[in-house]
Design a protein around this motif. Structure first.
Motif, PDB file in Angstrom:
ATOM      1  N   LEU A   2       0.712  -1.248  -0.057  1.00 31.49           N
ATOM      2  CA  LEU A   2      -0.021   0.129  -0.014  1.00 31.49           C
ATOM      3  C   LEU A   2       0.912   1.261   0.025  1.00 31.49           C
ATOM      4  O   LEU A   2       0.539   2.143  -0.676  1.00 31.49           O
ATOM      5  CB  LEU A   2      -0.984   0.210   1.325  1.00 31.49           C
ATOM      6  CG  LEU A   2      -1.896   1.233   1.375  1.00 31.49           C
ATOM      7  CD1 LEU A   2      -2.687   1.308   0.214  1.00 31.49           C
ATOM      8  CD2 LEU A   2      -2.414   1.128   2.736  1.00 31.49           C
ATOM      9  N   LEU A   3       2.156   1.200   0.680  1.00 32.19           N
ATOM     10  CA  LEU A   3       2.874   2.416   0.786  1.00 32.19           C
ATOM     11  C   LEU A   3       3.196   2.717  -0.590  1.00 32.19           C
ATOM     12  O   LEU A   3       3.656   3.954  -0.803  1.00 32.19           O
ATOM     13  CB  LEU A   3       3.877   2.165   1.751  1.00 32.19           C
ATOM     14  CG  LEU A   3       3.448   1.831   3.241  1.00 32.19           C
ATOM     15  CD1 LEU A   3       4.784   1.558   4.201  1.00 32.19           C
ATOM     16  CD2 LEU A   3       2.566   2.972   3.832  1.00 32.19           C
ATOM     17  N   PHE A   4       3.558   1.757  -1.478  1.00 30.50           N
ATOM     18  CA  PHE A   4       4.227   2.029  -2.670  1.00 30.50           C
ATOM     19  C   PHE A   4       2.834   2.432  -3.787  1.00 30.50           C
ATOM     20  O   PHE A   4       3.081   3.148  -4.547  1.00 30.50           O
ATOM     21  CB  PHE A   4       4.702   0.648  -3.353  1.00 30.50           C
ATOM     22  CG  PHE A   4       6.007   0.419  -2.347  1.00 30.50           C
ATOM     23  CD1 PHE A   4       7.191   1.045  -2.591  1.00 30.50           C
ATOM     24  CD2 PHE A   4       5.933  -0.651  -1.339  1.00 30.50           C
ATOM     25  CE1 PHE A   4       8.347   0.845  -1.892  1.00 30.50           C
ATOM     26  CE2 PHE A   4       6.960  -0.847  -0.627  1.00 30.50           C
ATOM     27  CZ  PHE A   4       8.104  -0.240  -0.855  1.00 30.50           C
ATOM     28  N   GLU A   5       1.662   1.786  -3.515  1.00 31.87           N
ATOM     29  CA  GLU A   5       0.730   1.937  -4.427  1.00 31.87           C
ATOM     30  C   GLU A   5       0.195   3.503  -4.574  1.00 31.87           C
ATOM     31  O   GLU A   5      -0.016   3.966  -5.547  1.00 31.87           O
ATOM     32  CB  GLU A   5      -0.518   0.995  -4.050  1.00 31.87           C
ATOM     33  CG  GLU A   5       0.006  -0.256  -4.426  1.00 31.87           C
ATOM     34  CD  GLU A   5      -1.328  -1.407  -4.548  1.00 31.87           C
ATOM     35  OE1 GLU A   5      -1.585  -2.601  -5.092  1.00 31.87           O
ATOM     36  OE2 GLU A   5      -2.295  -0.952  -3.343  1.00 31.87           O
ATOM     37  N   VAL A   6      -0.167   4.008  -3.275  1.00 32.77           N
ATOM     38  CA  VAL A   6      -0.894   5.245  -3.121  1.00 32.77           C
ATOM     39  C   VAL A   6      -0.179   6.327  -3.915  1.00 32.77           C
ATOM     40  O   VAL A   6      -0.886   7.005  -4.527  1.00 32.77           O
ATOM     41  CB  VAL A   6      -1.220   5.646  -1.484  1.00 32.77           C
ATOM     42  CG1 VAL A   6      -1.499   6.822  -1.625  1.00 32.77           C
ATOM     43  CG2 VAL A   6      -2.076   4.782  -0.986  1.00 32.77           C
ATOM     44  N   PRO A   7       1.029   6.695  -3.618  1.00 32.08           N
ATOM     45  CA  PRO A   7       1.709   7.676  -4.254  1.00 32.08           C
ATOM     46  C   PRO A   7       1.706   7.589  -5.889  1.00 32.08           C
ATOM     47  O   PRO A   7       1.600   8.504  -6.612  1.00 32.08           O
ATOM     48  CB  PRO A   7       2.932   7.922  -3.553  1.00 32.08           C
ATOM     49  CG  PRO A   7       3.330   6.430  -3.183  1.00 32.08           C
ATOM     50  CD  PRO A   7       1.957   6.095  -2.573  1.00 32.08           C
ATOM     51  N   PHE A   8       2.195   6.437  -6.340  1.00 31.32           N
ATOM     52  CA  PHE A   8       1.845   6.042  -7.676  1.00 31.32           C
ATOM     53  C   PHE A   8       0.804   6.126  -8.400  1.00 31.32           C
ATOM     54  O   PHE A   8       0.516   6.803  -9.564  1.00 31.32           O
ATOM     55  CB  PHE A   8       2.782   4.703  -7.955  1.00 31.32           C
ATOM     56  CG  PHE A   8       4.265   4.729  -7.562  1.00 31.32           C
ATOM     57  CD1 PHE A   8       5.080   5.714  -7.871  1.00 31.32           C
ATOM     58  CD2 PHE A   8       4.790   3.518  -6.959  1.00 31.32           C
ATOM     59  CE1 PHE A   8       6.228   5.726  -7.546  1.00 31.32           C
ATOM     60  CE2 PHE A   8       6.126   3.441  -6.654  1.00 31.32           C
ATOM     61  CZ  PHE A   8       6.697   4.614  -7.169  1.00 31.32           C
ATOM     62  N   CYS A   9      -0.284   5.736  -7.823  1.00 38.92           N
ATOM     63  CA  CYS A   9      -1.787   6.040  -8.088  1.00 38.92           C
ATOM     64  C   CYS A   9      -1.832   7.423  -8.122  1.00 38.92           C
ATOM     65  O   CYS A   9      -2.673   7.968  -9.170  1.00 38.92           O
ATOM     66  CB  CYS A   9      -2.652   5.274  -7.370  1.00 38.92           C
ATOM     67  SG  CYS A   9      -2.831   3.461  -7.492  1.00 38.92           S
ATOM     68  N   PHE A  10      -1.836   8.211  -7.215  1.00 36.83           N
ATOM     69  CA  PHE A  10      -2.229   9.572  -7.133  1.00 36.83           C
ATOM     70  C   PHE A  10      -1.192  10.362  -8.593  1.00 36.83           C
ATOM     71  O   PHE A  10      -1.999  11.221  -9.071  1.00 36.83           O
ATOM     72  CB  PHE A  10      -1.579  10.375  -5.823  1.00 36.83           C
ATOM     73  CG  PHE A  10      -1.678  11.630  -5.707  1.00 36.83           C
ATOM     74  CD1 PHE A  10      -2.990  12.307  -5.613  1.00 36.83           C
ATOM     75  CD2 PHE A  10      -0.624  12.737  -6.113  1.00 36.83           C
ATOM     76  CE1 PHE A  10      -3.290  13.693  -5.511  1.00 36.83           C
ATOM     77  CE2 PHE A  10      -0.800  14.135  -6.093  1.00 36.83           C
ATOM     78  CZ  PHE A  10      -2.110  14.400  -5.764  1.00 36.83           C
ATOM     79  N   ILE A  11      -0.004   9.820  -8.659  1.00 41.04           N
ATOM     80  CA  ILE A  11       0.639  10.525  -9.822  1.00 41.04           C
ATOM     81  C   ILE A  11       0.038  10.271 -11.208  1.00 41.04           C
ATOM     82  O   ILE A  11      -0.328  11.114 -11.879  1.00 41.04           O
ATOM     83  CB  ILE A  11       2.045  10.475 -10.015  1.00 41.04           C
ATOM     84  CG1 ILE A  11       2.733  10.896  -8.548  1.00 41.04           C
ATOM     85  CG2 ILE A  11       2.822  10.433 -11.155  1.00 41.04           C
ATOM     86  CD1 ILE A  11       4.145  10.396  -8.448  1.00 41.04           C
ATOM     87  N   LEU A  12      -0.435   8.880 -11.258  1.00 38.41           N
ATOM     88  CA  LEU A  12      -0.919   8.399 -12.730  1.00 38.41           C
ATOM     89  C   LEU A  12      -2.184   9.156 -13.070  1.00 38.41           C
ATOM     90  O   LEU A  12      -2.391   9.582 -14.002  1.00 38.41           O
ATOM     91  CB  LEU A  12      -1.074   6.877 -12.610  1.00 38.41           C
ATOM     92  CG  LEU A  12       0.475   6.215 -12.514  1.00 38.41           C
ATOM     93  CD1 LEU A  12       0.331   4.661 -12.340  1.00 38.41           C
ATOM     94  CD2 LEU A  12       1.241   6.432 -13.689  1.00 38.41           C
ATOM     95  N   LEU A  13      -3.032   9.069 -11.776  1.00 36.26           N
ATOM     96  CA  LEU A  13      -4.488   9.679 -11.917  1.00 36.26           C
ATOM     97  C   LEU A  13      -4.350  11.006 -12.265  1.00 36.26           C
ATOM     98  O   LEU A  13      -4.889  11.493 -13.092  1.00 36.26           O
ATOM     99  CB  LEU A  13      -5.273   9.270 -10.725  1.00 36.26           C
ATOM    100  CG  LEU A  13      -5.470   7.951 -10.713  1.00 36.26           C
ATOM    101  CD1 LEU A  13      -6.323   7.424  -9.410  1.00 36.26           C
ATOM    102  CD2 LEU A  13      -6.657   7.356 -11.644  1.00 36.26           C
TER     103      LEU A  13
END
Length: 289
Positions: A156-167
Motif C-alpha cells: 500500500l505504501l508504494f501503491e498510493v503515491p504512484f496511483c496519485f501521480i498516474l491519475l
C-alpha cells in the motif's frame, strides 16, 4: 456478472477447476457468498463494500482542510497495520481499497495543482510511476513477499503515491502526448468492454490452460522448457483475443440492454409525482431553487 458465473460453472464442470464446484457453490457465488468459482469477484465484492462507505468518506473529506486530508489518509493507512488481521484477509483488502478511494479524492482536489508544481518534469515522473506501479503489480501477483517485508500490506505504501501521480497526470494532463493512447478508438473501446473483460477472462484462462497447456505435445513441452516466455506470450495473446471477443458480445447483448433498462426505470421514477416533494416543486413549495 451472473453470465460470467454461469460460464465459470460450465468451465468448472469440464475441467474440474475448482474440484468442489457444485450447484450449492453456484448459488452462493450468484449472491456474493462465495467467489472461488469466479475468482475476480473478490475484488468486486470489496469495491462494492467500499462504495457503501464512500458517501461517508466523501462527506468527511469535504469538511477538512489540506492537513486534515493528509491526516485522514495516514489514519486509514495506519488502521491496516494496527488492527490484528492476517495479511491475506479480505478485511485488509477492504481497508486497502478504501485508502485508494481516498487517494482518488485527493487527486480530484489537488491533482491539477500538483501537476502544475511539477512543471516540465511531470512527464518523466509519470513514466517512472507507471513503470514502478507495473512492477509492484507483478510482485503482488507472484507473491514476492521477500521484497515487501513478508507482509503484502506494505505494498500500500508504494501503491498510493504512484496511483496519485498516474491519475493526476491522466485526468489533469489532457492533450499531452503521453495520454494520447488513451484517446484512440481502440483504447476507448477497451474501456467500454473493460467490465466484461474483467469478469470473463478468468474462465477463459481456465479452459485454455486446461485444454492447451496441460495437453502439450512432447515437442511443444520441450520447446516450453527452453523458451517458456514465448509460450506464455502465446497463451496471453490467445486469452486476450478470446476474452475480447466474448466481452464484446457481453457488452452489446447484456450490458447495453441492461443500461437501457435501467434508464427506463430512471425515467419512470422521474415521472413519479412524489418527486416534487424532493426536488422542490414550485406549486407545492414555491421556488426553492
Amino acid at each position: 456478472m451472473w453470465a460470467s458465473i454461469f460460464l465459470s460453472y460450465a468451465v468448472a464442470s469440464l475441467t474440474g477447476i475448482p474440484e468442489n464446484a457444485d450447484l450449492r457453490m453456484l448459488a452462493r457465488t450468484l449472491f456474493f457468498w462465495d467467489f472461488f468459482l469466479q475468482i475476480p469477484l473478490w475484488s468486486l465484492n470489496i469495491e462494492m463494500g467500499c462504495s457503501l462507505v464512500f458517501p461517508l468518506l466523501y462527506w468527511v473529506f469535504n469538511q477538512m482542510s489540506v492537513k486534515g486530508h493528509l491526516l485522514l489518509l495516514l489514519i486509514l493507512a495506519a488502521v491496516i497495520f494496527i488492527v490484528p488481521m492476517p495479511p491475506y484477509d479480505l478485511r485488509v483488502e477492504f481497508l486497502r481499497y478504501l485508502v485508494l478511494f481516498h487517494a482518488g479524492l485527493l487527486c480530484g482536489a489537488y491533482g491539477t495543482q500538483f501537476m502544475e508544481a511539477l512543471g516540465g518534469c511531470r512527464r518523466t515522473i509519470f513514466w517512472i510511476s507507471a513503470a514502478a506501479f507495473g512492477i509492484i503489480a507483478q510482485l503482488w501477483m507472484f507473491a514476492s513477499t521477500h521484497v515487501l517485508f513478508d507482509d503484502r500490506r506494505w505494498v500500500l505504501l508504494f501503491e498510493v503515491p504512484f496511483c496519485f501521480i498516474l491519475l493526476s497526470y491522466v485526468i489533469h494532463g489532457s492533450g499531452t502526448a503521453s495520454t494520447a493512447l488513451l484517446r484512440t478508438p481502440w483504447a476507448r473501446f477497451l474501456g467500454k468492454i473493460s467490465y466484461s473483460l474483467f469478469l470473463f477472462h478468468y474462465p477463459i484462462v481456465n479452459i485454455i490452460s486446461f485444454y492447451v497447456l496441460r495437453n502439450m505435445s512432447p515437442s511443444v513441452a520441450a520447446f516450453n522448457q527452453h523458451w517458456p516466455l514465448i509460450i506464455q506470450m502465446c497463451f496471453f495473446l490467445a486469452v486476450l483475443v478470446v476474452s475480447i471477443a466474448i466481452s464484446t458480445v457481453s457488452y452489446y447483448w447484456i450490458e447495453k440492454p441492461s443500461i437501457r433498462l435501467g434508464r427506463k426505470f430512471q425515467l419512470k421514477s422521474q415521472k413519479n409525482p412524489w418527486n416534487g416533494l424532493v426536488t422542490g416543486n414550485k406549486s407545492l413549495w414555491g421556488n426553492t431553487e
